[in-house]
Design an enzyme around this catalytic site. Structure first.
Site, PDB file in Angstrom:
ATOM      1  N   CYS A 176     -15.681   6.322 -11.170  1.00  0.00           N
ATOM      2  CA  CYS A 176     -14.932   5.071 -11.114  1.00  0.00           C
ATOM      3  C   CYS A 176     -15.741   3.918 -10.547  1.00  0.00           C
ATOM      4  O   CYS A 176     -15.230   2.801 -10.442  1.00  0.00           O
ATOM      5  CB  CYS A 176     -13.656   5.277 -10.317  1.00  0.00           C
ATOM      6  N   HIS A 229     -10.863  -1.555  -4.060  1.00  0.00           N
ATOM      7  CA  HIS A 229     -10.769  -0.491  -5.062  1.00  0.00           C
ATOM      8  C   HIS A 229      -9.304  -0.101  -5.243  1.00  0.00           C
ATOM      9  O   HIS A 229      -8.850   0.103  -6.365  1.00  0.00           O
ATOM     10  CB  HIS A 229     -11.601   0.707  -4.606  1.00  0.00           C
ATOM     11  N   GLU A 279      -9.942   3.043   2.716  1.00  0.00           N
ATOM     12  CA  GLU A 279     -10.406   1.685   2.436  1.00  0.00           C
ATOM     13  C   GLU A 279      -9.777   0.674   3.396  1.00  0.00           C
ATOM     14  O   GLU A 279     -10.453  -0.259   3.854  1.00  0.00           O
ATOM     15  CB  GLU A 279     -10.099   1.311   0.984  1.00  0.00           C
ATOM     16  N   HIS A 282      -5.696   2.145 -13.538  1.00  0.00           N
ATOM     17  CA  HIS A 282      -7.072   2.500 -13.153  1.00  0.00           C
ATOM     18  C   HIS A 282      -7.863   2.816 -14.412  1.00  0.00           C
ATOM     19  O   HIS A 282      -7.670   3.853 -15.046  1.00  0.00           O
ATOM     20  CB  HIS A 282      -7.044   3.705 -12.222  1.00  0.00           C
TER      21      HIS A 282
END
Length: 408
Positions: free
Chosen positions: A162, A302, A313, A336
């Site tokens: 990703c 993200h 995160e 995503h």
């Protein structure tokens, strides 16, 4: 400190539309593009965020060469064409030997693999397409873009899950700085919303299971987040050394001033709970740019809407950027898109800086109480942004952070 490069063009093909304007408008509205997906009927998770173009529509836009391309290659070609056009460049007249193509891809043409495996089992070897391998291999999107643009410089295809799209932009910057090219067409693409891939992510526990509330399923940084929504798309930037862009009178939409790439070396799918690798990537990107942490005005996170990613995160942002820069997370709207996500979000970060507007995080009223970060919610926020960072993290422990600033 590394020399910055100019971002002179961008192209987007996403579930919100077939170009950058449509995508930006949708992200600023903050409404999810998730919908029931007929291709996934009967699976435990049967919804996704798909690009709203049929195979026929894509073929018409691509032209004669479309017959040999997988869907992910088609999306990349369309985004690359738009980015080159936006940069004011013409492949018919440029020096193709000095143009590089770097297109990241995470999974490749999974749907091609599924269909040809079915044909082999049901119809026999003679009915398997001769295009199976050219469509399946994940570098072919980069190959098709280079063919379409007549770009004869380096052609590369980073595969860092990703983080692939962001990795591609970082690699392209290195090619420019080292003098291996004058123009780099860089980004990511993915069209892996197939039954096998979706089931695989479901088995990992990575997908939201809100089958009765699909448009509110992706909710980055929410207390009750339960996974991401599969998406697809492509994002491409045109990068040039600033002196090259200036010599041809090109507009710079923003500057790429730093890139940090690290590895967690921790686990195949779970992020390092201490986020030391991600922190190193962020600090490296800022150091390359000659910036301090307190210079960061905005974070494009993200933000996958998974429990572990968002927790790590959020802790990273609060620890390294305690002055609380604004935070957005486009996956709430777009889902995503795996290998495309880092490039799509880099392009959206350019637009955020350029328009002085931070899009809201879809489906988020307020971040989880334990997250001490300034998430933009409910509506877009006007903000004078001089420095922004875009985070991308991937299975395998890949961490890539891009630092961008306003164009001079």
């Amino acid at each position: 400190m590394t020399a910055p490069v100019a971002i002179t063009g961008l192209g987007l093909v996403t579930p919100a539309g077939g170009d950058a304007d449509a995508t930006w408008s949708a992200v600023c509205r903050g409404v999810s593009t998730a919908a029931p997906d007929p291709a996934l009927t009967g699976l435990p998770v049967d919804f996704s965020c798909r690009v709203p173009h049929s195979a026929d529509e894509l073929d018409q836009r691509i032209g004669r060469a479309s017959w040999r391309m997988s869907r992910n290659a088609k999306l990349a070609v369309l985004a690359a064409r738009d980015a080159v056009r936006d940069a004011g460049l013409d492949p018919r007249s440029w020096d193709g030997d000095r143009v590089a193509v770097v297109i990241g891809c995470g999974l490749g043409a999974v749907a091609t693999h599924e269909e040809q495996a079915r044909r082999l089992e049901e119809l026999g070897a003679d009915m398997v397409s001769a295009l199976t391998i050219p469509q399946l291999i994940p570098n072919m999107a980069a190959g098709e873009v280079s063919i379409d643009l007549k770009a004869h410089g380096p052609s590369l295809a980073p595969a860092s899950a990703c983080a692939s799209g962001a990795s591609a932009i970082a690699v392209a910057r290195d090619l420019l700085v080292s003098g291996q090219c004058d123009v780099a067409v860089a980004g990511g693409t993915e069209a892996a919303t197939s039954r096998t891939a979706v089931t695989g992510f479901w088995r990992l526990g990575a997908l939201s299971r809100r089958v009765d509330a699909v448009t509110s399923a992706s909710r980055p940084f929410a207390a009750d987040r339960d996974g991401f929504v599969m998406g697809e798309g492509a994002g491409v930037l045109v990068l040039e050394r600033e002196e090259h862009a200036a010599a041809r009178g090109a507009r710079s939409r923003a500057r790429l001033v730093g890139c940090g790439s690290t590895s967690d070396a921790h686990h195949p799918t779970a992020p390092d709970p201490g986020t030391t690798g991600a922190e190193s990537a962020l600090r490296t990107a800022l150091a390359q740019a000659g910036l301090a942490a307190q210079d960061v005005d905005h974070v494009n996170a993200h933000g996958t809407s998974t429990p572990l990613n968002d927790a790590g995160e959020a802790a990273l942002i609060a620890r390294v950027l305690p002055h609380r820069p604004s935070v957005t997370a486009p996956k709430g709207v777009l889902g995503h898109s795996l290998g495309a996500a880092g490039a799509v979000e880099a392009a959206l970060t350019v637009l955020t800086v350029e328009h002085r507007t931070v899009p809201p995080i879809a489906n988020l009223q307020a971040p989880a109480p334990e997250f001490d970060i300034d998430c933009v919610t409910k509506r877009s926020r006007r903000q004078d942004i001089r420095v922004a960072v875009s985070h991308s993290f991937g299975f395998g422990g890949h961490n890539v952070v891009l630092a961008l600033t306003r164009a001079p």
